[in-house]
Design a protein around this motif. Structure first.
Motif, PDB file in Angstrom:
ATOM      1  N   SER A   1       5.227  -0.750  -8.460  1.00 27.42           N
ATOM      2  CA  SER A   1       4.678   0.445  -7.817  1.00 27.42           C
ATOM      3  C   SER A   1       4.036   0.105  -6.480  1.00 27.42           C
ATOM      4  CB  SER A   1       3.648   1.102  -8.738  1.00 27.42           C
ATOM      5  OG  SER A   1       4.228   1.484  -9.975  1.00 27.42           O
ATOM      6  N   ILE A   2       3.347  -1.025  -6.420  1.00 29.16           N
ATOM      7  CA  ILE A   2       2.668  -1.420  -5.180  1.00 29.16           C
ATOM      8  C   ILE A   2       3.669  -1.811  -4.099  1.00 29.16           C
ATOM      9  CG2 ILE A   2       1.157  -3.160  -4.141  1.00 29.16           C
ATOM     10  CD1 ILE A   2      -0.469  -3.122  -6.730  1.00 29.16           C
TER      11      ILE A   2
ATOM     12  N   PHE B   1       2.305   5.895  -7.194  1.00 23.91           N
ATOM     13  CA  PHE B   1       0.939   5.897  -7.713  1.00 23.91           C
ATOM     14  C   PHE B   1       0.857   6.487  -9.127  1.00 23.91           C
ATOM     15  CE2 PHE B   1      -0.155   5.436  -3.148  1.00 23.91           C
ATOM     16  CZ  PHE B   1      -0.868   4.259  -3.265  1.00 23.91           C
TER      17      PHE B   1
ATOM     18  N   LEU C   1       3.069  -2.181 -12.505  1.00 25.56           N
ATOM     19  CA  LEU C   1       2.038  -2.109 -11.463  1.00 25.56           C
ATOM     20  C   LEU C   1       2.516  -2.815 -10.192  1.00 25.56           C
ATOM     21  CD1 LEU C   1      -0.865  -1.369 -10.642  1.00 25.56           C
ATOM     22  CD2 LEU C   1      -1.620  -3.534 -11.681  1.00 25.56           C
TER      23      LEU C   1
ATOM     24  N   VAL D   1       1.298   3.516 -11.042  1.00 29.15           N
ATOM     25  CA  VAL D   1       0.034   2.767 -11.140  1.00 29.15           C
ATOM     26  C   VAL D   1      -0.822   3.326 -12.274  1.00 29.15           C
ATOM     27  CG1 VAL D   1      -2.134   2.234  -9.961  1.00 29.15           C
ATOM     28  CG2 VAL D   1       0.035   2.090  -8.710  1.00 29.15           C
TER      29      VAL D   1
ATOM     30  N   ALA E   1      -5.501   0.276  -5.410  1.00 26.44           N
ATOM     31  CA  ALA E   1      -4.112  -0.050  -5.069  1.00 26.44           C
ATOM     32  C   ALA E   1      -3.780   0.450  -3.660  1.00 26.44           C
ATOM     33  CB  ALA E   1      -3.162   0.577  -6.082  1.00 26.44           C
TER      34      ALA E   1
ATOM     35  N   SER F   1      -8.429   2.644 -10.029  1.00 24.59           N
ATOM     36  CA  SER F   1      -7.293   1.746  -9.867  1.00 24.59           C
ATOM     37  C   SER F   1      -6.329   2.250  -8.792  1.00 24.59           C
ATOM     38  CB  SER F   1      -6.551   1.582 -11.198  1.00 24.59           C
ATOM     39  OG  SER F   1      -7.382   0.987 -12.171  1.00 24.59           O
ATOM     40  N   VAL F   2      -6.088   3.570  -8.758  1.00 23.53           N
ATOM     41  CA  VAL F   2      -5.197   4.138  -7.745  1.00 23.53           C
ATOM     42  C   VAL F   2      -5.780   3.921  -6.357  1.00 23.53           C
ATOM     43  CG1 VAL F   2      -4.308   6.306  -6.798  1.00 23.53           C
ATOM     44  CG2 VAL F   2      -4.092   5.828  -9.239  1.00 23.53           C
TER      45      VAL F   2
END
Length: 548
Positions: A331-332, A146, A328, A149, A167, A163-164
């Motif tokens: 990270s996800i 995160f 991004l 992110v 996500a 956004s965090v």
């Protein structure tokens, strides 16, 4: 008319699969294989359809490890040392394959997760230790995802806190539909997103000849401190070969219902994942080296957001945007895979129903663990004042310390004939993995020493390597001398007939493992080292936190 008496079919041996959701059709992202489909795969078309249905576990576990932490590590290597450390990636290819091949073999043959096997075959201490350290390390790792992110959306100009949280919701929603296929399709799509690194490479166009040379010819950066370079090499190893991978892939292979019959297709899936992850890592090292060469930022790595800005300055806004989107994406998928490895492991040892084939109502505990670690990590990142830099350092350090023990247990399980029967390791796999364990132990000791004593010199690191080398040679010599005195023969070839249909019996039917004196001594030494190393690392991290 004469009555005929049908001969009853021979009863099929019971398998050890712990959850009935793990039995049935293979429903992959790219195809389906019906349960009981034993038809031979003849022709390219049939083989390709089977491979497409199997693809997933190897690809996801490999790409999931090219996560936010990997972007940070590879960017550091390229920006600070150019392409001089590319050769480490080539050396890691056989390590990645052998480690993960053993894991997928355990999953397909046993039907039982990695944590449960450790608990059953090595006792409560090691079972609890493996799960607790995995939980802590994974929770911290998800925090770093995160952080990735926030860096990505910060460059893109999006609100970080929102956004965090979005996500986190996306990661949870993708896994809680009750459909294994939906999750895998989402994961494979995210894996495809990692290919965004390739066009960035061609936009920056680093020297192909230099890249090829440094990939196959080992070398060290000029005018660099050996201590700094060694720590970066350890970071590259730790970010490419992580403990969570072992727990994730074994459970995911089981959850996908892959059996030994499809082993060669799963190995192909693993090779596809390795190729993708090595290409991505090499691309990052290459384009960061080229983009920052000759600039004031070269040798002054900050974070992945700084890489995006540097790429923009060198090749235009599109290069920076593509890198941020790739970060991004990584990270996800990293957060998804690491969280699942935690939920699978705890579900295994706590006896919870744990399968993506079940909906939330059918596996409440499993999904509660999965969502809980995701939300906890997201909250830590968005809370002002959280020691994010310290967490990132702690993750890299603890992963390096714990990796040797994870590989040791993997090696022991893959030599347990009660567990793998005709699928146990051969001589060459054991020899190579033993060498890998030795190297990992040396790197782990160097990492622990460098964290405990930040001012460690290059000479001290060389001394550690020399002492470990001598100790390893003496241990091998002692083992060989003892073997000859006892008149023990070298391991006989393994009878692998009928292995395609062999599955591990239920755990309660397995004979208890017999621990030799040498193995008991080795396990006790490993326990003492791990406890001492973790205490030293934690104490140092606390001291740094209090100092700040």
């Amino acid at each position: 008319m004469t009555d005929t008496i049908a001969t009853p079919a021979a009863p099929q041996p019971r398998a050890a699969v712990l959850d009935d959701a793990h039995l049935g059709d293979i429903k992959g992202a790219l195809g389906t294989i019906r349960v009981g489909d034993d038809a031979p795969r003849k022709g390219i078309s049939a083989k390709l359809k089977t491979l497409l249905a199997i693809i997933g576990p190897g690809l996801i576990v490999m790409v999931g490890d090219n996560d936010a932490g990997a972007f940070d590590t590879y960017g550091n290597a390229g920006q600070n040392y150019g392409t001089s450390l590319l050769w480490t990636l080539l050396l890691l290819v056989p390590v990645l394959y052998v480690n993960q091949e053993m894991v997928l073999r355990l999953g397909a043959v046993t039907g039982v997760g990695h944590a449960r096997l450790i608990l059953e075959r090595f006792g409560k201490f090691w079972g609890a230790f493996s799960v607790i350290d995995l939980f802590l390390l994974n929770a911290l790792t998800i925090v770093t995802e995160f952080i990735g992110v926030t860096l990505a959306v910060g460059y893109l100009g999006l609100p970080k806190t929102l956004s965090v949280l979005v996500a986190a919701v996306v990661v949870i929603a993708a896994a809680t539909t009750g459909s294994f296929r939906r999750f895998e399709r989402t994961a494979v799509l995210l894996c495809a997103g990692s290919l965004l690194l390739i066009p960035i490479y061609f936009m920056i166009h680093p020297s192909t000849s230099t890249m090829a040379h440094d990939f196959v010819v080992p070398g060290m950066p000029h005018d660099a401190k050996l201590a700094d370079v060694m720590l970066l090499i350890i970071a590259i190893v730790g970010t490419t070969v992580a403990p969570w991978q072992l727990f994730f892939q074994q459970s995911y292979v089981i959850d996908k219902r892959i059996t030994p019959r499809f082993m060669k297709y799963e190995k192909a899936d693993l090779w596809i994942g390795i190729v993708v992850v090595i290409l991505g890592a090499a691309a990052m090292i290459g384009f960061t080296a080229a983009a920052f060469a000759g600039t004031p930022e070269a040798g002054n790595f900050e974070d992945a957001a700084g890489i995006a800005k540097g790429l923009e300055a060198h090749a235009g806004k599109l290069a920076g945007v593509l890198f941020a989107i790739a970060l991004l994406d990584a990270s996800i998928i990293g957060a998804s895979a690491v969280s699942l490895s935690t939920a699978y492991a705890l579900g295994d040892v706590l006896g919870l129903k744990h399968s993506l084939h079940r909906g939330v109502r059918g596996a409440k505990g499993f999904y509660a663990i999965f969502a809980g670690v995701i939300l906890l990590a997201a909250v830590i990142v968005v809370v002002p004042g959280s020691p994010l830099g310290l967490i990132t350092t702690g993750v890299q350090t603890l992963a390096g310390v714990l990796l040797p023990s994870a590989t040791v247990f993997l090696l022991l399980l893959c030599n347990d004939k009660a567990v793998l029967g005709p699928w146990v390791n051969g001589r060459w796999t054991n020899a190579f993995t033993s060498l890998v364990v030795g190297v990992l132990v040396v790197l782990s000791i160097i990492l622990t020493a460098s964290v405990t004593f930040p001012g460690i010199t290059s000479g001290a690191i060389l001394d550690i390597m020399a002492v470990c080398g001598v100790a390893g040679i003496l241990a091998i010599g002692y083992a060989e001398l003892r073997r000859r005195r006892k008149g023990w023969a070298l391991a006989a070839p393994v009878d692998r007939r009928g292995k395609e249909s062999w599955r591990m019996p239920p755990l309660d039917e397995l004979p208890k493992p017999v621990m030799s004196t040498g193995r008991k001594i080795g396990m006790s030494a490993l326990r003492l080292y791990l406890l001492a190393a973790m205490v030293l690392v934690v104490v140092h991290i606390v001291q740094v936190a209090l100092g700040n």
